[in-house]
Scaffold this active site. Sequence first.
Site, PDB file in Angstrom:
ATOM      1  N   ASP A   1     -18.629   4.467 -56.389  1.00  0.00           N
ATOM      2  CA  ASP A   1     -19.423   3.812 -57.434  1.00  0.00           C
ATOM      3  C   ASP A   1     -20.918   4.035 -57.143  1.00  0.00           C
ATOM      4  OD1 ASP A   1     -20.719   2.085 -59.117  1.00  0.00           O
ATOM      5  OD2 ASP A   1     -19.429   0.370 -58.671  1.00  0.00           O
TER       6      ASP A   1
ATOM      7  N   ASN B   1     -17.477   2.072 -67.286  1.00  0.00           N
ATOM      8  CA  ASN B   1     -17.533   3.138 -68.314  1.00  0.00           C
ATOM      9  C   ASN B   1     -18.964   3.498 -68.723  1.00  0.00           C
ATOM     10  OD1 ASN B   1     -16.279   3.716 -71.718  1.00  0.00           O
ATOM     11  ND2 ASN B   1     -16.369   5.129 -70.029  1.00  0.00           N
TER      12      ASN B   1
ATOM     13  N   ARG C   1     -19.341   6.830 -63.862  1.00  0.00           N
ATOM     14  CA  ARG C   1     -18.408   7.864 -63.428  1.00  0.00           C
ATOM     15  C   ARG C   1     -17.515   8.407 -64.537  1.00  0.00           C
ATOM     16  NH1 ARG C   1     -15.994   4.195 -58.829  1.00  0.00           N
ATOM     17  NH2 ARG C   1     -16.604   2.703 -60.465  1.00  0.00           N
ATOM     18  N   SER C   2     -16.880   7.511 -65.310  1.00  0.00           N
ATOM     19  CA  SER C   2     -15.915   8.047 -66.295  1.00  0.00           C
ATOM     20  C   SER C   2     -16.582   8.762 -67.472  1.00  0.00           C
ATOM     21  CB  SER C   2     -14.908   6.993 -66.753  1.00  0.00           C
ATOM     22  OG  SER C   2     -15.527   5.927 -67.402  1.00  0.00           O
TER      23      SER C   2
ATOM     24  N   CYS D   1     -13.158   4.357 -65.131  1.00  0.00           N
ATOM     25  CA  CYS D   1     -13.848   3.749 -63.991  1.00  0.00           C
ATOM     26  C   CYS D   1     -13.981   2.254 -64.255  1.00  0.00           C
ATOM     27  CB  CYS D   1     -15.195   4.426 -63.730  1.00  0.00           C
ATOM     28  SG  CYS D   1     -16.387   4.256 -65.073  1.00  0.00           S
TER      29      CYS D   1
HETATM   30  P1  4NP Z   1     -19.032   2.896 -63.325  1.00  0.00           P
HETATM   31  O1  4NP Z   1     -20.236   2.176 -62.531  1.00  0.00           O
HETATM   32  O2  4NP Z   1     -17.792   2.062 -63.041  1.00  0.00           O
HETATM   33  O3  4NP Z   1     -18.971   4.228 -62.686  1.00  0.00           O
HETATM   34  O4  4NP Z   1     -19.415   2.900 -64.793  1.00  0.00           O
HETATM   35  C1  4NP Z   1     -20.571   0.838 -62.678  1.00  0.00           C
HETATM   36  C2  4NP Z   1     -21.243   0.416 -63.797  1.00  0.00           C
HETATM   37  C3  4NP Z   1     -21.635  -0.908 -63.910  1.00  0.00           C
HETATM   38  C4  4NP Z   1     -21.345  -1.790 -62.897  1.00  0.00           C
HETATM   39  C5  4NP Z   1     -20.662  -1.370 -61.770  1.00  0.00           C
HETATM   40  C6  4NP Z   1     -20.267  -0.043 -61.658  1.00  0.00           C
HETATM   41  N1  4NP Z   1     -21.765  -3.144 -63.003  1.00  0.00           N
HETATM   42  O5  4NP Z   1     -21.621  -3.878 -62.004  1.00  0.00           O
HETATM   43  O6  4NP Z   1     -22.281  -3.548 -64.056  1.00  0.00           O
END
Ligand code: 4NP
Length: 153
Positions: A124, A10, A13-14, A7
């Site tokens: 997300d 990390n 989702r992942s 994702c």
């Molecule tokens: P992920 O979600 O890609 O599913 O781990 C996110 C985690 C952090 C952020 C965005 C999406 N961020 O903007 O920090």
Amino acid sequence: MNILFVCLGNICRSPAGENIFRHAVKQAGVADQWEIDSSGTEAWHTGKGPDARMTKTLESRGIEVTGKARQISEQDLQDFDLILTMDNENFANVCKLDTKGHYGGKIKKFTSFCKQHTETEVPDPYYGGQDGFELVADMLEDGCTSIIETYSQ
Ligand code: 4NP
């Protein structure tokens, strides 16, 4: 088989995909057939554990949550047999890492394995509420079941 969930950060989702899949292969009695990991296209959260909201969502479903965030590298394209991206942006960024076009066949959209969900991306959940985390977990459970049916012996 080696499977890598990917994702953006990390931390949501992942790692959820990694832990749900690990739980599901144990339940199915095929854990010995799989090496499982996850990574993010960005390095923002390197070294951090999964997001507390994601952890709570999975633990309430009886799923153990482990792991530390890391960024995907070109080497991962060689090392893993199946590289599953959560959304279209992740897919495009992982495909960009494949500069020589050798690994395209291994890079797939996770939602292509979902049977109960018709969405084409795992959304997300980071800036949303609990509903978003539950939807991510539901979609991941759906697709993980089908991946095991497709590839386990
Ligand atoms: P992920 O979600 O890609 O599913 O781990 C996110 C985690 C952090 C952020 C965005 C999406 N961020 O903007 O920090």
